[in-house]
Design an enzyme around this catalytic site. Structure first.
Site, short mmCIF file in Angstrom:
data_model
loop_
_atom_site.label_atom_id
_atom_site.label_comp_id
_atom_site.label_asym_id
_atom_site.label_seq_id
_atom_site.Cartn_x
_atom_site.Cartn_y
_atom_site.Cartn_z
CE LYS A 166 -8.25 -2.10 -3.92
NZ LYS A 166 -7.95 -0.76 -3.57
CG ASP A 168 -2.08 0.94 1.04
OD1 ASP A 168 -2.23 1.47 -0.07
OD2 ASP A 168 -2.82 1.14 2.01
CB CYS A 193 -14.24 20.64 33.49
SG CYS A 193 -12.51 20.14 33.47
#
Ligand code: IVH
Length: 692
Positions: free
Chosen positions: A323, A117, A417
């Site tokens: 593939k 690839d 938070c």
């Protein structure tokens, strides 16, 4: 589908595929998987078969993608660089085998190879010497990237003595090893962070996988830069006017003897069953390779049989690629946690039941932001698909809906938070949530100091993330100005946690005299850093290196910036309202003003140097420049001059461009576009006269 519907769909698919080809080949930043791409291409092929008169004259089904970038010299291929037909199914492979048998009348032998690839390259040798290397381009014309290819250590510049033809071409795949990619991409990420880019921009700019990194590297203009990003290459096909061997298998063995790197993973198969076995074997073994493969290439071995079978417009009839689908796994989403960045930006992370994927155990995947969680429609206790297509961080690609319990609740995004419990905010039009408690939230405080010491900011390399965290925990520093008040007595002998990557464990380290001296010297030396970098180091949201330079040049010193109104700041060329708002907000915070005063008192540069301002001007204010070709100075130097004189650098030609600075060997396309749009084209000399 009736004719009208087909016409519309063919138009749609043609445009879409051309766009994806551009993203893949030119930008090296594909936005869909190969699998999805091949699916679109197949759909278009089918429609064109049904309605041949509707096919676009320039249809992407009849040509290869195209990676020409206009900045290299272009070379016509002596032997066209074709691509291969591909398939994802065993049935289609059997069809291919039957077509071959029908074509030659006997059962052929096949050579099975790995499908690396990377990107295809064609290298010409004359008398055993490397002459030229050209990319695939559009299949008939490619870019001359010889200088870049010569940086690849495994490609011989001179062959071993052997029976090679006087002139021949050898084709192969340039790629990057996974480990190199991980290392370089991490460093690239750090560089982008230090440049002040936000998380979303960084995510977009980072190379998604080794192939894109290799492709981006090979297209660089400066081969010295290419050499810093080690590439590798496997060779897999020889073209010559004089015969080399009777078959492909023998030819590969010869190429190896001549000095080429041919992969060891190729085999001769006597029939399609042996081909299938090879495919299955490597589907499992691919995770153990040091590089990415995306399938297997199957080639008829005998050259005589290859000749008999011939070619279609686009592909040889004697070869096909099988593939592999992207590697994915299903696992349980245990919970979502949230990370806090230095600017307070929140990143949600999927914590997964450990699952084996492509050879590594995956426990976490990034979910990017609240929109992504919404898009996936994640529920508590969902089973999710995780995929790894070469990326460093695996991603959650979908939910296994059938496994969801009817009582499962939708995931509610955090409202507070996770560290300091302050309610989160999300500004209109932004995808990211922020913790606004910038003066009291631990990861933000530490993150700001880490940013301050960064290489592109104050460059205090005697300090690192662990020392900063250690000093912070011990109460020695609470902000970056505190660094300048540190003394040797305070630091000597203090202990902090350090992570040993080799042993994969934390241990204690205590600071000795030598390290202490080093740290204090680094801090002292940073007082020489220029004002524009100090301004960048302050960590004002959205003020990266470029914006910091512009602000420093415009206002000259910190007091003038602190006093400036939003409109004054936003009136500076290329600085928008959002940046201006953030600058005003930063100096509207009394704590930040005090920090700047302390930095000034410690002797940091809070104004531009006299000689630095002398070389700068506003002569090019409001003008944009595109630079193309080769000049007497480097392109970066030329761009820096544009920047220093208040001009704007742009990468492409559009109506709004003021000047195109044309150098030697400028791409003909750019020239044509600029002429068509009536853009003023100037030489390097004209430009230098402009800035005096
Ligand atoms: S043979 C006519 N062999 O895959 C022969 N190609 O989809 C053409 N590739 O353009 C190529 N590994 O970039 C061949 N072992 C291999 C390969 C390989 C990767 C790439 C190559 C080619 C594309 C075809």
């Amino acid at each position: 589908m009736n004719e009208l519907e087909a016409k519309i769909r063919i138009e749609e698919l043609t445009t879409l595929i051309n766009k994806h080809n551009y993203n893949y080949y030119i930008l090296s930043q594909p936005s869909i998987s190969d699998f999805e791409f091949d699916h679109l291409l197949k759909e278009l092929e089918q429609l064109e078969k049904q309605f041949p008169h509707l096919a676009h004259p320039d249809t992407p089904t009849q040509k290869v993608g195209g990676d020409i970038t206009k900045t290299f010299v272009q070379v016509k291929h002596k032997y066209p660089m074709l691509s291969l037909g591909n398939t994802y199914s065993e049935e289609e492979l059997i069809d291919f085998n039957e077509r071959v048998i029908k074509g030659i009348g006997i059962i052929p032998q096949y050579v099975c190879e790995l499908k690396f690839d990377g990107l295809a390259i064609s290298i010409t040798y004359e008398n055993g010497k490397l002459i030229r290397a050209v990319t695939r381009g559009d299949g008939s014309v490619g870019d001359d990237v010889t200088a870049n290819i010569k940086t690849i250590k495994t490609i011989p510049h001179q062959l071993n003595p052997g029976d090679y033809p006087q002139t021949f071409e050898i084709r192969g795949e340039v790629f990057m090893h996974r480990k190199t990619f991980d290392k370089l991409n991490k460093a690239f990420k750090k560089e982008l962070e230090e440049k002040g880019l936000d998380e979303e921009e960084i995510r977009e700019r980072l190379y998604k996988n080794p192939r894109n990194f290799a492709s981006g590297t090979l297209k660089m203009q400066d081969s010295k830069e290419v050499a810093k990003r080690p590439l590798d290459c496997f060779l897999y096909f020889v073209y010559s006017d004089t015969p080399i061997a009777e078959n492909h298998f023998d030819c590969l063995r010869k190429a190896k003897e001549w000095g080429f790197q041919v992969s060891d993973h190729f085999e001769l198969c006597r029939d399609i069953d042996e081909v299938m076995q090879f495919i299955r074997r490597y589907e499992a073994a691919r995770a153990d390779l040091s590089y990415e493969i995306d399938g297997v290439v199957i080639k008829v071995n005998s050259y005589e049989q290859q000749q008999e079978l011939g070619f279609t417009a686009k592909n040889p009839r004697w070869a096909i690629s099988y593939k592999y689908k992207a590697q994915s796994a299903v696992t349980l989403l245990e919970k979502i946690t949230y990370q806090v960045g230095r600017t307070g930006a929140i990143t949600p992370v999927a914590n997964l039941s450990p699952v084996l994927l492509a050879g590594t155990t995956v426990k976490r995947a990034s979910l990017y932001n609240a929109d992504e969680i919404e898009r996936l429609d994640l529920h508590e206790g969902d089973w999710v698909f995780v995929e790894k297509g070469g990326e460093i961080i695996p991603k959650v690609t979908g939910v296994y809906i059938e496994k969801r319990l009817p009582t499962a609740n939708k995931i509610c995004y955090a409202t507070q938070c996770p560290v300091c419990q302050t309610p989160l905010v999300r500004k209109e039009g932004e995808a990211v949530h922020y913790c606004p408690n910038e003066d009291g939230c631990r990861p933000q405080l530490i993150g700001k100091i880490e940013h301050f010491i960064g290489r592109r900011a104050m460059n205090i390399d005697s300090l690192g993330g662990e020392t900063i965290a250690g000093f912070f925990e011990k109460g020695l520093i609470n902000n970056y100005a505190d660094l300048y008040a540190l003394t040797a007595n305070q630091l000597l002998g203090i202990e902090f946690d350090t992570f040993n990557e080799r042993k994969d464990q934390w241990s204690k380290r205590s600071l000795q005299q030598k390290s202490v001296d080093n740290i204090l010297k680094g801090i002292e030396d940073s007082k020489q850093v220029s004002f524009e970098r100090v301004l960048f180091a302050l960590g004002i949201r959205m003020v990266g290196e470029t914006v910091a330079k512009k602000l420093a040049r415009h206002f000259g010193n910190i007091d003038a910036i602190a006093k400036a109104t939003k409109d004054e700041i936003a009136s500076i060329y290329e600085i928008g309202d959002k940046i201006a708002e953030n600058v005003v907000a930063f100096f509207g915070n009394a704590g930040n003003v005090e920090l700047c005063q302390r930095l000034k008192a410690f002797g940091l540069k809070m104004q531009v140097d006299h000689d630095q301002s002398l070389n700068r001007s506003d002569k090019l204010k409001g003008k944009s420049f595109c630079v193309s070709g080769v000049f007497s100075m480097s392109r970066d130097q030329l761009k820096a001059l544009i920047d220093a004189n208040g001009g704007r650098n742009v990468g492409s030609i559009s109506k709004s461009l003021t000047y195109l600075i044309a150098g030697d060997k400028m791409g003909p396309e750019k020239l044509k576009k600029a002429t068509d749009l009536n853009i003023a084209i100037i030489s390097e000399d004209d430009f230098l006269k402009m800035i005096g």
